[in-house]
Structures are given as C-alpha cells and as structure tokens.
Design an enzyme around this catalytic site. Structure first.
Site, PDB file in Angstrom:
ATOM      1  N   SER A 250       0.806  -1.214   0.000  1.00 39.25           N
ATOM      2  CA  SER A 250       0.000   0.000   0.000  1.00 39.25           C
ATOM      3  C   SER A 250       0.842   1.268   0.000  1.00 39.25           C
ATOM      4  O   SER A 250       1.639   1.489  -0.897  1.00 39.25           O
ATOM      5  CB  SER A 250      -0.977  -0.028   1.175  1.00 39.25           C
ATOM      6  OG  SER A 250      -1.919   1.019   1.086  1.00 39.25           O
ATOM      7  N   HIS A 251       0.715   2.070   1.048  1.00 38.44           N
ATOM      8  CA  HIS A 251       1.385   3.365   1.131  1.00 38.44           C
ATOM      9  C   HIS A 251       2.799   3.255   1.684  1.00 38.44           C
ATOM     10  O   HIS A 251       3.512   4.258   1.755  1.00 38.44           O
ATOM     11  CB  HIS A 251       0.574   4.304   2.026  1.00 38.44           C
ATOM     12  CG  HIS A 251       0.310   3.717   3.385  1.00 38.44           C
ATOM     13  ND1 HIS A 251      -0.562   2.680   3.574  1.00 38.44           N
ATOM     14  CD2 HIS A 251       0.818   4.003   4.610  1.00 38.44           C
ATOM     15  CE1 HIS A 251      -0.596   2.360   4.851  1.00 38.44           C
ATOM     16  NE2 HIS A 251       0.246   3.142   5.509  1.00 38.44           N
ATOM     17  N   ASP A 433      -2.125   6.813  -3.222  1.00 38.75           N
ATOM     18  CA  ASP A 433      -0.991   6.121  -2.605  1.00 38.75           C
ATOM     19  C   ASP A 433      -0.438   5.057  -3.550  1.00 38.75           C
ATOM     20  O   ASP A 433      -0.832   4.976  -4.718  1.00 38.75           O
ATOM     21  CB  ASP A 433      -1.394   5.517  -1.264  1.00 38.75           C
ATOM     22  CG  ASP A 433      -2.390   4.378  -1.402  1.00 38.75           C
ATOM     23  OD1 ASP A 433      -3.141   4.366  -2.392  1.00 38.75           O
ATOM     24  OD2 ASP A 433      -2.428   3.491  -0.524  1.00 38.75           O
ATOM     25  N   ASP A 435      -0.770   1.784  -4.003  1.00 34.28           N
ATOM     26  CA  ASP A 435      -1.665   0.848  -4.689  1.00 34.28           C
ATOM     27  C   ASP A 435      -2.988   1.490  -5.086  1.00 34.28           C
ATOM     28  O   ASP A 435      -3.908   0.807  -5.530  1.00 34.28           O
ATOM     29  CB  ASP A 435      -1.909  -0.388  -3.833  1.00 34.28           C
ATOM     30  CG  ASP A 435      -2.696  -0.095  -2.571  1.00 34.28           C
ATOM     31  OD1 ASP A 435      -2.598   1.033  -2.051  1.00 34.28           O
ATOM     32  OD2 ASP A 435      -3.417  -0.996  -2.088  1.00 34.28           O
ATOM     33  N   ASP A 437      -5.538   2.818  -3.573  1.00 35.40           N
ATOM     34  CA  ASP A 437      -6.826   2.687  -2.900  1.00 35.40           C
ATOM     35  C   ASP A 437      -7.115   3.876  -1.986  1.00 35.40           C
ATOM     36  O   ASP A 437      -8.255   4.095  -1.594  1.00 35.40           O
ATOM     37  CB  ASP A 437      -6.927   1.368  -2.121  1.00 35.40           C
ATOM     38  CG  ASP A 437      -5.890   1.227  -1.021  1.00 35.40           C
ATOM     39  OD1 ASP A 437      -4.961   2.053  -0.957  1.00 35.40           O
ATOM     40  OD2 ASP A 437      -5.995   0.262  -0.235  1.00 35.40           O
ATOM     41  N   ARG A 438      -6.090   4.675  -1.676  1.00 34.96           N
ATOM     42  CA  ARG A 438      -6.284   5.840  -0.813  1.00 34.96           C
ATOM     43  C   ARG A 438      -6.308   7.124  -1.635  1.00 34.96           C
ATOM     44  O   ARG A 438      -5.872   7.150  -2.783  1.00 34.96           O
ATOM     45  CB  ARG A 438      -5.184   5.914   0.237  1.00 34.96           C
ATOM     46  CG  ARG A 438      -5.126   4.692   1.128  1.00 34.96           C
ATOM     47  CD  ARG A 438      -4.138   4.868   2.257  1.00 34.96           C
ATOM     48  NE  ARG A 438      -4.023   3.644   3.045  1.00 34.96           N
ATOM     49  CZ  ARG A 438      -3.710   3.602   4.322  1.00 34.96           C
ATOM     50  NH1 ARG A 438      -3.477   4.719   4.987  1.00 34.96           N
ATOM     51  NH2 ARG A 438      -3.625   2.449   4.964  1.00 34.96           N
ATOM     52  N   THR A 500     -11.269  -1.067  12.096  1.00 36.27           N
ATOM     53  CA  THR A 500     -10.464  -0.642  10.968  1.00 36.27           C
ATOM     54  C   THR A 500     -10.149  -1.843  10.082  1.00 36.27           C
ATOM     55  O   THR A 500      -9.838  -2.919  10.569  1.00 36.27           O
ATOM     56  CB  THR A 500      -9.162   0.007  11.450  1.00 36.27           C
ATOM     57  OG1 THR A 500      -9.480   1.205  12.162  1.00 36.27           O
ATOM     58  CG2 THR A 500      -8.251   0.337  10.296  1.00 36.27           C
ATOM     59  N   SER A 532      -8.175   6.988   7.398  1.00 37.24           N
ATOM     60  CA  SER A 532      -6.844   6.806   6.829  1.00 37.24           C
ATOM     61  C   SER A 532      -6.856   7.023   5.316  1.00 37.24           C
ATOM     62  O   SER A 532      -6.198   6.307   4.575  1.00 37.24           O
ATOM     63  CB  SER A 532      -6.309   5.421   7.181  1.00 37.24           C
ATOM     64  OG  SER A 532      -7.234   4.409   6.819  1.00 37.24           O
ATOM     65  N   LYS A 543     -11.484  -0.022  -0.960  1.00 35.09           N
ATOM     66  CA  LYS A 543     -11.493   1.437  -1.053  1.00 35.09           C
ATOM     67  C   LYS A 543     -10.883   1.818  -2.390  1.00 35.09           C
ATOM     68  O   LYS A 543     -10.065   1.087  -2.942  1.00 35.09           O
ATOM     69  CB  LYS A 543     -10.757   2.071   0.116  1.00 35.09           C
ATOM     70  CG  LYS A 543      -9.391   1.527   0.453  1.00 35.09           C
ATOM     71  CD  LYS A 543      -8.850   2.232   1.698  1.00 35.09           C
ATOM     72  CE  LYS A 543      -7.531   1.612   2.175  1.00 35.09           C
ATOM     73  NZ  LYS A 543      -7.748   0.391   2.975  1.00 35.09           N
TER      74      LYS A 543
END
Length: 716
Positions: A250-251, A433, A435, A437-438, A500, A532, A543
């Site tokens: 991810s991030h 980010d 990947d 998703d954010r 979460t 987040s 997300k």
C-alpha cells in the site's frame, strides 16, 4: 435492445453512465434472439480485427478478448458465432462457461453460457512443463496477516521459501474453506514495487501446481487494489476467478531495502475475511511442503497477450486499466465531468506519487475526460515510488506530510495552513498512494480531512448517477470521525461503525445477496470510508482512490453547471456542509516504528478504561471508555480488541489503536475528535482545537514513558 455491446455488465444492470471508454482491449457482447447469429458473428469479428478509418470516423484498433454472453435460446447464436470465428482463424475459443441464471417470470431460472474468444494473433504457445514438484519446507515465524495482508521488508520476502510458504498456506486455507482451485481462475498483480515481477511468476508457478488452469495478470504486473477487485467482479462476464493475490504494501515505501506485501482477495473481490486469514496463519505454523511447477516458463508480464502452456494452462496478460475504467464510466457521468474540466476557470492537478495510479490517471483524466497531461504529477509507476531522493522520500502516502509536491502546488503546508498568495493555484487537487486505494482531496489552499470528505460525499450522493435513487446504508471505521453519522441521521439511513480494515465493510455490502447472505436486509447502494484516506462504495469491494476523486469532481460538476457563474469551490462546499451539520474537528497522531512499550500501553489502557466512566478530566466528563468490540450485523461474527475508544459527554473522543499496516515495529495511532455545532466556531485549525485532547491522551496512556516517543512521526 436487440444487441447490447458493453465493456462492463453494470451498463445493462443499471443503465447509467454517459459514455463508454475508448480503446478497450476487451469487450463483452450480450446476445439476444432479436438478431440472427450472423449479426453477432460480424460484430465480434469487427472487434477482433479492428476497423479502418471511414467516413471521417477514426479507426478502431483490434481487441484481444471478446466475451459472448447468452441466455436461453440466444445460446445457439453464441455457439455459432464462436465456432465460425475459430474456423476462420480469427479467434481461439479460450473457455466456455455454463450456469443457470435467475430470470423474471414463472421459470425463475434459465440456462446461460459465456464464451471467451481470444484474437488468434495474441495467442502465444510457450515451451515448458506443468509437472508438479513437492518442495520440502519448514514453518517461518511471523507470517500472520494484518488488516491488509502480510507486510515485511522486501529482503524478508526474498528469503528462501518465505513467499512460497505463505502462498501455499493460502491455497490450503482456501481448500479447507471449500474453495475449488482445480480448473479455476486466479488474478495475480500488484502495485509495481520492487520484486513485484519475480513474485508474480513464483505465484503463477505455484498456482498451476495447485490445479489452477487460468491466471489473469495486468500488464507490467500492475493492478491497483480497487482495479483488482473490479477485475474479479467484472471481467469476462463477472465473478469468474475464485480470488486474487495483490502484491502490495500500500502506502509503505518500496524498494529492495523497503517494504513488500501480499494479500488475498476472495471471489467477491474483497479482502479475505478473518476466518480465512486465521486459517492461513495456522497453516504457516505447520507447513511441511509446497507445490510448484519449476519448469513452467516465466511469463513476460510486460507484454499483453494470451500465453498457453501444454495446451492446458492459460495466462492472460491484459491492459490493467480496462475493467476499472469501464466500471467507473458507468458509475459517474463522465460527460458532465468533462465539461467541468473544460471550463477556463477550472484547473486541477492529480499526484499519483509514482505508484500504480499513473496509468489509470492518464486513462481517466486525459484520455476520457480531456484534461491536459500537464495536470498529472508523478504519473510513471516506479518500483521505489521515486526513492529517498524524491520529495516524498519514496513514501507514496497521500497525506499532508508526504504528498509535499501536491501540497506546495495547492498552496498549503503540512498542517493544512495557507502558504503564500492564492494567485494561479489549481482549484482542485488530489493524490493517490502506492496501490491507489487511498486518496487525499484538496481545494485551492484548502485541505479536506478524510472524515469530512466521506461525509460530504454522503450528503451529496444523489449527484452521482450510481446513487441517483439515494443511499440505503453507510459505514465508517471506529476511529473515523462521527461526521458521517450526522449525515446518516438526517437522511434516515443506517450507519454502521466497524473495526479498521476494509474487509469489515464487505459483509454489509453483500448483505441480502442471494449468493452470500440471502434473507438479510440489503444496504446497497452503500457508501463507506476510513479516516486513513480511504473512501469507496459497493461498486467494488475495496477502497478506491480514483472513485473518491471522481466523486468530488462529479459534485463540483453538478454545482457548476452554469459556466457563466463564478466557480463553486471545494472550500465553499466544505463550509456549507459545516454550516448544515456542524464540524467534527479531527486529527491523528502516528507514532511509527515503535520498538517497545506499545503492547504494554494498550494493555494498561484496557484496565484504565474500567475507571474512566463519569470521571471529570480537564473540564470534560467521560461518557464511556472501552476496548472496542464489533459484532457483525450480517454474519454475527465477533471481532474483539479493536482499539480503545474514550468518549466524553460533549462528543469529544480519544482513540488509541495499534496499526497492522507496518512492516517492522509497531505503529501507534492516536485519534482526537471534538465536535462543534453548526452555529459554533467552524473556522479554527483542527490541530489547535484538539491540542488539549492530545495532552490528556498522553497523560492517560503514559505513551511517552512507555514507548520513549515524545513526538509523533506524522500528524494528519
């Protein structure tokens, strides 16, 4: 209609969306009995061979995949078209799937068939063997998946058998859960970080050894996390794979000295539920061998095509953007957004932070919506996200601390404060980010907190075509501010508070679905999010950063239909929301890489919570204090110890939680929230408003003494 040509089944299911994306590498034809078989044969052939420029119309490039979907009596037309095109050497029949589909009328069910055709020129036969070897191994400690899979340093994953053990443990857990791998289809892709390509080929060889017949891979090994969900749910007619491996941390930073990650998403496109991840972890502690086809050829994942081995195994490398963009074009009104972007008084910038979002940003913003390519920042995916020498130091995390190029371009600092004059700054800014998703949403010298962003989208949901008939449900993670709750209360829709982790939203999205939870109440259309920087809906089961950006652009487009009027800005939309619902001042302190005291602190807080209710502290009275426990309203599963939640009588909150997204050490997250009503002070800095809460939180937890940390790593 007699013939429907579509790139995504949602086009038929909902009838929404204004246009279809151009230059797709795959299409779906839905056949009926209203046209003769020759009509569909000709249509499929035109797609597979492409069309030249004619009468001023641009040429249409050939597609690699045509999916024929037919119901009842239309099946004969599908079979005839497929056989004809294969006989003419135009296509190869890659697979045929049959099932009974639900239909209206007294019959209730009808036979359905899906035939997948591959353009003959894109099919390549590779030399190699599918002979299976059982390799001896031993358990490796520390392979427990967190909220978003397993994350460790890249060099840890590169150690002998580390990845292999986890993948085999996953396959074995799936089999134990009743999932059929034999003859199945699997998705394998990731965010493009270092070692992504090598890991993908290892998984492909292990998948074949475990009985998988078809593997889908995005070109260059790329699929954003939401795109992977879209592929699982929609490609080749939908719900074909039994799941997919997403290679991402991810991030977290990428590179040989940074982080790597892997997680498994199930057949609904969502993260594996706890019963599966618990099974995976249990298997990692007892594993003795794994299966692999060592002589299976390495796949060139940089080149799209259909690769066949021994005439039995098929690996499809496809355009990574197709399925997700096709879906988004049906969720949103691209035509309206395109008009907004074309306005002379509207400018924007989108920072992909050298993560996987780059190709999607170009495809959506430039190719579909007509934006100038100069609007895109850091749109080339890099295996280290730019590395330590980049402004973000290779930390592809869309927040005020790391997205420094975007914040500078938008005229704010790392505290969200205005910097310099507003002249010549973009009106809208966003970041993704690693990947994708954010998301982070910015206006001109204006920061929209993720909690506010979620609430504002919910309040304006009907402006988005997908939600035209209104929301039926919404949810937020427990640490996320209560801004969404206020909107849900006014709209009289259920609002759920979950632990979460996006996987906890999945059951709520699938509630009432005959396949998963028949007889349960349905909450879709559904909106959900986390503080987040994660926001999304039931269009996928992850997300979705691009979805959030398009949601804001759709809202802006709807409020700026008259180009002659002054532009309604992101700041104005946010302030109007506060005036209606009040403001939830909100802030998060992250203490990353904590090497000592984190578990001791959380255990101490559990005991402290027993003494806090009704206690007065710094002029506030504690209403409740507990270790958050969640009972899923759909399957009634219980998730305990999901964070410390301290609520005061004035609505203020202090939340502590240990994050499962780090690769080393512990990440302690401290969340601070204070509510101000619509007629109160709505203009202060959130960081200033919650300072007293922060001081109190540190006293209650004794965090500095127990962890040795006096200042947070990141404040958002």
């Amino acid at each position: 209609s007699s013939c429907v040509l579509l790139e995504h089944p949602l086009h038929i299911a909902t009838g929404i969306g204004q246009q279809t994306p151009a230059n797709m590498s795959s299409v779906e034809l839905k056949l009926t009995t209203q046209k003769p078989p020759a009509f569909y044969t000709r249509a499929a052939k035109n797609f597979l061979e492409g069309l030249p420029e004619k009468d001023g119309k641009p040429a249409k490039p050939a597609v690699d995949t045509v999916t024929l979907s037919a119901l009842g009596n239309a099946i004969d037309a599908a079979v005839q078209a497929a056989c004809t095109l294969e006989k003419e050497d135009v296509a190869v029949i890659a697979c045929i799937r049959t099932k009974f589909a639900a239909v209206s009328g007294p019959a209730k069910r009808a036979p359905a068939m899906t035939i997948v055709l591959k353009r003959k020129a894109c099919v390549k036969t590779l030399a190699g063997s599918i002979a299976v070897t059982n390799e001896t191994t031993t358990p490796i400690e520390g392979q427990k998946p967190g909220t978003s899979g397993l994350r460790k340093k890249t060099k840890v994953f590169m150690q002998k058998n580390y990845l292999n053990n986890f993948v085999q443990s996953t396959f074995d857990a799936l089999k134990a859960d009743g999932v059929t791998l034999e003859g199945g289809t699997l998705v394998v892709s990731g965010d493009g970080r270092y070692w992504n390509d090598k890991a993908a080929n290892i998984i492909i060889k292990m998948a074949v050894a475990n009985g998988v017949k078809t593997i889908w891979v995005g070109n260059d090994g790329l699929l954003s996390t939401p795109a992977a969900s879209a592929v699982i749910r929609n490609r080749e007619g939908g719900f074909v794979p039994f799941g997919g491996f997403i290679l991402s941390a991810s991030h977290n930073p990428g590179g040989i000295d940074e982080d790597f990650g892997i997680k498994f998403n199930c057949e609904n496109g969502g993260p594996a539920p706890e019963k599966v991840t618990e099974g995976i972890f249990a298997n990692t502690k007892t594993i003795k061998e794994y299966k692999i086809c060592n002589a299976f050829p390495d796949i060139d994942i940089k080149t799209t095509g259909c690769y066949m081995v021994e005439g039995k195994i098929r690996v499809d490398v496809f355009n990574c953007t197709d399925d997700h963009v096709a879906l988004l074009s049906k969720v949103f009104d691209f035509g309206a957004i395109k008009k907004l972007i074309a306005r002379e008084d509207f400018t924007f910038v989108y920072d992909s932070m050298n993560g996987v979002q780059g190709p999607y940003a170009k495809r959506v913003m430039v190719d579909e919506l007509g934006a100038d390519p100069k609007c895109l920042m850091n749109a080339i995916p890099l295996e280290d996200f730019g590395g330590h020498s980049s402004p973000s130091h290779g930390h592809a995390d869309p927040n005020l601390t790391h997205a420094v190029e975007l914040t500078a371009a938008m005229g704010i600092n790392k505290l969200g404060e205005r910097v310099g004059p507003p002249d010549n700054l973009p009106d809208f800014g966003a970041a993704a980010d690693g990947d994708a998703d954010r998301n982070m949403i910015l206006g001109k010298q204006w920061f929209v907190s993720p909690s506010d962003s979620l609430a504002i989208i919910a309040a304006n949901a009907k402006l988005i075509p997908f939600f035209a008939d209104g929301l039926k449900g919404c949810a937020r993670s427990m640490p996320t501010s209560g801004a969404l709750d206020l909107v849900a209360k006014k709209k009289k829709i259920p609002c759920f508070v979950t632990p979460t982790g996006w996987k906890f939203f999945g059951n709520l999205m699938d509630s009432g679905d005959e396949k998963y939870f028949p007889g349960k109440e349905s909450y879709v259309p559904f909106l959900c999010g986390e503080e987040s920087f994660g926001t999304g809906s039931n269009h996928v089961r992850e997300k979705d950063g691009m979805w959030a950006v398009l949601a804001w652009l759709q809202i802006l487009a709807s409020k700026n239909k008259d180009a002659k009027k002054p532009l309604v800005t992101v700041e104005e939309i946010t302030k109007a929301h506060w005036k209606e619902y009040g403001r939830n001042y909100y802030c998060r302190y992250d203490y990353e890489g904590v090497e000592k005291g984190a578990d001791e602190m959380m255990a101490g807080l559990v005991e402290t919570c027993k003494e806090l209710p009704a206690k007065e502290m710094k002029g506030m009275t504690v209403k409740s204090a507990e270790s958050f426990e969640y009972t899923d309203p759909v399957d009634e599963s219980v998730s305990a110890n999901q964070g410390i939640n301290i609520i005061f009588t004035d609505g203020s909150r202090i939340v502590f939680r240990l994050s499962g997204t780090g690769s080393s050490g512990a990440t302690v997250r401290l969340y601070l929230e204070k509510y101000e009503g619509p007629k109160g002070d709505l203009e202060s800095s959130q960081f200033d408003v919650v300072k007293d809460l922060a001081t109190l939180a540190l006293e209650i937890s004794d965090l500095p003494n127990l962890t040795g940390r006096t200042t947070p790593t990141v404040i958002t």
